[in-house]
Motif scaffolding. Structure first.
Motif, short mmCIF file in Angstrom:
data_model
loop_
_atom_site.label_atom_id
_atom_site.label_comp_id
_atom_site.label_asym_id
_atom_site.label_seq_id
_atom_site.Cartn_x
_atom_site.Cartn_y
_atom_site.Cartn_z
N SER A 125 -28.04 19.75 70.87
CA SER A 125 -28.18 18.57 70.02
C SER A 125 -29.49 17.84 70.33
O SER A 125 -30.19 17.40 69.42
N ARG A 126 -29.81 17.73 71.61
CA ARG A 126 -31.06 17.09 72.01
C ARG A 126 -32.26 17.86 71.48
O ARG A 126 -33.22 17.27 70.97
N ALA A 127 -32.21 19.19 71.56
CA ALA A 127 -33.30 20.03 71.06
C ALA A 127 -33.48 19.86 69.56
O ALA A 127 -34.60 19.80 69.05
N ALA A 128 -32.35 19.73 68.83
CA ALA A 128 -32.42 19.55 67.38
C ALA A 128 -33.05 18.21 67.03
O ALA A 128 -33.77 18.09 66.03
N ASP A 129 -32.81 17.19 67.84
CA ASP A 129 -33.39 15.87 67.59
C ASP A 129 -34.91 15.89 67.79
O ASP A 129 -35.65 15.21 67.08
N ILE A 130 -35.36 16.66 68.76
CA ILE A 130 -36.78 16.69 69.11
C ILE A 130 -37.56 17.69 68.26
O ILE A 130 -38.78 17.58 68.12
N ALA A 131 -36.88 18.64 67.65
CA ALA A 131 -37.54 19.70 66.88
C ALA A 131 -38.53 19.18 65.84
O ALA A 131 -39.66 19.68 65.75
N PRO A 132 -38.17 18.15 65.02
CA PRO A 132 -39.13 17.65 64.03
C PRO A 132 -40.40 17.09 64.66
O PRO A 132 -41.49 17.23 64.11
N ILE A 133 -40.27 16.48 65.82
CA ILE A 133 -41.44 15.91 66.50
C ILE A 133 -42.33 17.02 67.03
O ILE A 133 -43.55 16.95 66.93
N VAL A 134 -41.72 18.07 67.59
CA VAL A 134 -42.49 19.22 68.06
C VAL A 134 -43.23 19.88 66.90
O VAL A 134 -44.39 20.27 67.02
N ALA A 135 -42.55 19.97 65.75
CA ALA A 135 -43.17 20.57 64.56
C ALA A 135 -44.39 19.77 64.12
O ALA A 135 -45.42 20.33 63.72
N GLU A 136 -44.28 18.43 64.18
CA GLU A 136 -45.41 17.58 63.82
C GLU A 136 -46.58 17.80 64.76
O GLU A 136 -47.74 17.84 64.35
N LEU A 137 -46.29 17.93 66.05
CA LEU A 137 -47.35 18.16 67.03
C LEU A 137 -48.03 19.50 66.79
O LEU A 137 -49.26 19.63 66.89
N GLN A 138 -47.24 20.53 66.48
CA GLN A 138 -47.80 21.85 66.23
C GLN A 138 -48.66 21.84 64.96
O GLN A 138 -49.71 22.47 64.92
N ARG A 164 -40.74 24.43 77.03
CA ARG A 164 -40.32 25.80 76.79
C ARG A 164 -38.80 25.90 76.71
O ARG A 164 -38.26 26.62 75.84
N ARG A 165 -38.10 25.21 77.59
CA ARG A 165 -36.64 25.26 77.57
C ARG A 165 -36.07 24.67 76.28
O ARG A 165 -35.12 25.21 75.69
N VAL A 166 -36.67 23.54 75.84
CA VAL A 166 -36.20 22.90 74.62
C VAL A 166 -36.48 23.78 73.41
O VAL A 166 -35.62 23.98 72.53
N MET A 167 -37.68 24.35 73.35
CA MET A 167 -38.04 25.19 72.20
C MET A 167 -37.19 26.44 72.13
O MET A 167 -36.93 26.97 71.04
N ALA A 168 -36.72 26.91 73.28
CA ALA A 168 -35.86 28.09 73.29
C ALA A 168 -34.52 27.81 72.62
O ALA A 168 -33.82 28.74 72.19
N ARG A 169 -34.14 26.54 72.56
CA ARG A 169 -32.87 26.15 71.95
C ARG A 169 -33.01 25.81 70.47
O ARG A 169 -32.02 25.62 69.79
N MET A 170 -34.23 25.71 69.96
CA MET A 170 -34.45 25.31 68.57
C MET A 170 -34.05 26.45 67.62
O MET A 170 -34.30 27.62 67.92
#
Length: 223
Positions: free
Chosen positions: A170-183, A217-223
């Protein structure tokens, strides 16, 4: 007086209103007036064009994710901008965020207060049922108590592991949009993404320390 991090959510009911800006600017002004003063930061604004009769609003879902990611509070201009359905409003508590309506700042406290009273009554009833059951067992001559050093069963350990995994997912899903913006902004390496998360003030899972490449890396592995 407002303080801390905030995410704003603005909504209009029709495409025509959304394109013309009618209603949005008034809501934005109400939010600004509520936040005026104190030490606060508006992290992001989400605007949605959707009917209030529906609860599957993607922008509201994104706003809730952003609140959890930034550990921020949700602010809306008017209480009916979320929903006229009380059940839906109570659902925000399950989302794990706090919200405030600029036109009725105490509404959130009232909602949480009602839920607290209901939960307290439920705890009281559970406690009473437990005591009654123990008393009945004692009358039947059943010996109460037992070994305090109980070893968790395999099923209990599995359930605990599943709960931890669900929380991390759930935490990874919350952060996923922010990681996508950074990428999208050109930050592609794990180290650059970690730096971007730290610059954005995104707390780590435990809310302590700074993001590292390994954590990303751990968070992205859960996305």
């Amino acid at each position: 007086m407002a303080d801390g991090k905030w995410i704003s959510y603005l909504r209009v009911s029709t495409d025509r209103q959304g394109k013309s800006g009618l209603g949005i600017e008034a809501q934005r002004n109400s939010v600004s007036e509520y936040l005026n003063g104190g030490e606060w930061s508006l992290v992001k604004e989400y605007v949605e064009i959707e009917s209030g009769k529906r609860t599957d609003r993607p922008m509201l879902a994104e706003a809730i994710k952003a609140c959890r990611a930034h550990k921020a509070r949700l602010v809306i201009a008017k209480l009916d901008r979320l929903s006229r359905d009380a059940h839906f409003l109570l659902g925000l508590e399950k989302a794990g965020i706090d919200f405030v309506a600029a036109d009725m700042p105490n509404a959130n406290r009232l909602t949480v207060g009602i839920m607290a009273m209901v939960a307290e009554e439920e705890r009281r009833m559970i406690s009473k049922r437990t005591k009654d059951a123990l008393a009945a067992a004692k009358r039947r001559g059943k010996k109460l108590g037992g070994d305090r050093g109980v070893v968790p069963t395999k099923r209990a350990r599995a359930l605990a592991a599943d709960a931890l995994k669900a929380r991390a997912d759930s935490r990874a899903a919350d952060i996923a949009p922010i990681v996508a913006e950074l990428q999208a902004a050109g930050r592609l390496s794990l180290r650059d993404i970690a730096k971007g998360l730290n610059e954005a003030g995104i707390p780590t899972a435990r809310g302590q320390g700074k993001w590292s490449a390994i954590q990303v890396r751990r968070v992205m592995a859960r996305m």
